[in-house]
Design an enzyme around this catalytic site. Structure first.
Site, short mmCIF file in Angstrom:
data_model
loop_
_atom_site.label_atom_id
_atom_site.label_comp_id
_atom_site.label_asym_id
_atom_site.label_seq_id
_atom_site.Cartn_x
_atom_site.Cartn_y
_atom_site.Cartn_z
N HIS A 72 0.83 -1.21 0.00
CA HIS A 72 0.00 0.00 0.00
C HIS A 72 0.86 1.26 0.00
CE1 HIS A 72 0.33 1.08 4.38
NE2 HIS A 72 0.43 -0.23 4.55
N ASP A 189 6.28 1.93 6.74
CA ASP A 189 5.01 1.23 6.56
C ASP A 189 4.15 2.08 5.64
OD1 ASP A 189 2.50 0.05 6.80
OD2 ASP A 189 2.23 0.64 8.89
N GLU A 223 -5.09 1.46 2.92
CA GLU A 223 -4.88 0.38 3.87
C GLU A 223 -4.90 0.88 5.30
OE1 GLU A 223 -2.91 -2.35 6.57
OE2 GLU A 223 -2.22 -0.34 6.02
N GLU A 224 -4.36 2.06 5.55
CA GLU A 224 -4.23 2.56 6.92
C GLU A 224 -5.58 2.84 7.58
OE1 GLU A 224 -1.76 2.28 8.61
OE2 GLU A 224 0.04 2.42 7.40
N ASP A 244 4.05 -6.09 3.91
CA ASP A 244 3.86 -4.99 4.85
C ASP A 244 4.90 -5.11 5.96
OD1 ASP A 244 2.67 -2.74 6.09
OD2 ASP A 244 0.66 -3.41 5.52
N HIS A 324 4.51 2.37 13.32
CA HIS A 324 3.57 3.48 13.49
C HIS A 324 4.12 4.55 14.43
CE1 HIS A 324 -0.51 1.87 11.81
NE2 HIS A 324 0.53 1.56 11.03
#
Length: 388
Positions: A72, A189, A223-224, A244, A324
């Site tokens: 993504h 990410d 995606e997030e 990922d 994250h």
């Protein structure tokens, strides 16, 4: 087939370019255009969905059962929630991430009137003004604000600048590529996943490797927020491998080296047969790997299944420390995952029945039980034993 070589210089250079393009969920047009131009440069055909998810394809000797590899392009970010009387902005997050990692971040605000730079700060950010209170105020999105780098002391000033609720805020990645192979940045990410996927495609194209079936290269854009692969997987895809970040932290098996193969995440186990095939490929091609289970994690695989796609799914990852947050990976992991991608794309089809969307029991899979072993060997009750 011998393990294909991965151009790590290309991978690193492409990752730097991807990180330089702001792409929080909902603001991905520019990075989609960049990825399309890269597919064109590699000579790979592609098409876009209405909102910009990318479907590219490497043609194999047979169209079915088609495979898919997905990463993504969207990242975490924020939106303006409210214009504040002090001329600053309150925020709401895009995606799930802690406000403690937003504190101190430099950022760009995209408004209808143009872009502005700014800094995200705690409400009490000056030790000279608040003393020890800077260390005791709570952590959360209600306890930070965005200081815009423009003359802004009131709501009226913000309105004159053209700032409005809903404006997108992109967080600076601040990347560092170290000589020892470590890469430290926000938004690894999943821009690292996108970069290694392109590196794998480049390797497959330059090697002239024959693919047994059509292999779809998919890039999702949301995606997030949990809906990444819901509308980008075509009906001819029978299995999908998601690329990922892994979870490098205490209590986890993920590492910043080699491939981390996820056996399950918070949505449940990944496909038994596809996951074990990826483990076997790592062993056969001497690719370092480890297995892990992710407890607070979901990916494009989950959104595809929840959207009703009847596909086998798996998740291969590069271990990320402080996911994250302010993330760190090692180039060894990115190269290893890219090597596994090429090994999977060139591997033979083991479940030929997957070419059918629906069909009879003949050709259906076995999982390891004693009864299944007997049936597979032709020794189950009611079956004639197989002759030696």
């Amino acid at each position: 087939m011998p393990r294909l070589a991965i151009d790590t210089e290309y991978l690193s250079h492409l990752l730097k370019e991807l990180l330089a393009i702001p792409s929080p969920t909902g603001y991905t047009d520019q990075i989609v255009r960049f990825c399309c131009s890269e597919f064109e440069r590699l000579g790979v055909d592609y098409a876009l969905t209405r909102r910009g998810a990318i479907q590219a394809k490497l043609t194999g000797t047979s169209p079915a059962p088609a495979r898919a590899l997905i990463a993504h392009v969207d990242t975490l970010g924020a939106q303006v929630r409210q214009l504040k009387d002090n001329g600053r902005l309150s925020l709401v997050s895009i995606g799930t991430w802690s406000a403690r990692f937003a504190e101190g971040a430099r950022c760009t605000i995209f408004t209808d009137a143009g872009t502005y730079r700014g800094t995200i700060l705690p409400l009490k950010s000056s030790g000279h003004a608040f003393g020890d209170e800077v260390d005791t105020q709570p952590v959360g999105w209600d306890h930070i604000e965005l200081r815009i780098d423009a003359m802004s002391r009131s709501v009226a000033d913000l309105m004159k600048l053209g700032v409005a609720p809903g404006d997108t805020v992109a967080i600076d990645p601040q990347p560092e590529f170290l000589d020892n192979g470590f890469i430290v940045s926000r938004h690894l990410d999943d821009k690292a996943g996108v970069a290694l996927l392109f590196a794998a495609v480049k390797s497959l194209r330059e090697s002239g490797a024959e693919l047994p079936v059509d292999t779809h290269i998919l890039l999702s854009i949301a995606e997030e927020v949990g809906i990444g692969a819901s509308s980008v997987v075509s009906s001819d895809v029978a299995s999908m491998v998601t690329i990922d970040n892994g979870v490098t932290a205490p209590g986890q098996s993920s590492q910043e080296f080699g491939v981390t193969i996820a056996m399950a995440d918070m949505t449940g186990p990944f496909d038994y047969h596809l996951t074990r095939k990826l483990v076997r490929l790592c062993r056969e091609h001497d690719i370092r790997f480890q297995r892990d289970v992710f407890r607070y994690y979901r990916s494009d695989s989950a959104s595809a299944i929840e959207a009703g796609h009847d596909v086998r799914t798996a998740l291969i990852t590069f271990g990320v420390d402080s996911s994250h947050g302010y993330e760190r990976i090692h180039l060894h992991a990115l190269r290893s995952v890219a090597e596994l991608v090429t090994a999977y794309a060139t591997s033979s089809v083991e479940i030929e029945r997957d070419a059918l969307e629906i069909g009879p029991i003949e050709g259906f899979t076995h999982q390891p039980t004693e009864e299944a072993r007997l049936e597979k060997d032709g020794n189950a009750p009611g079956l004639e034993p197989k002759k030696p």
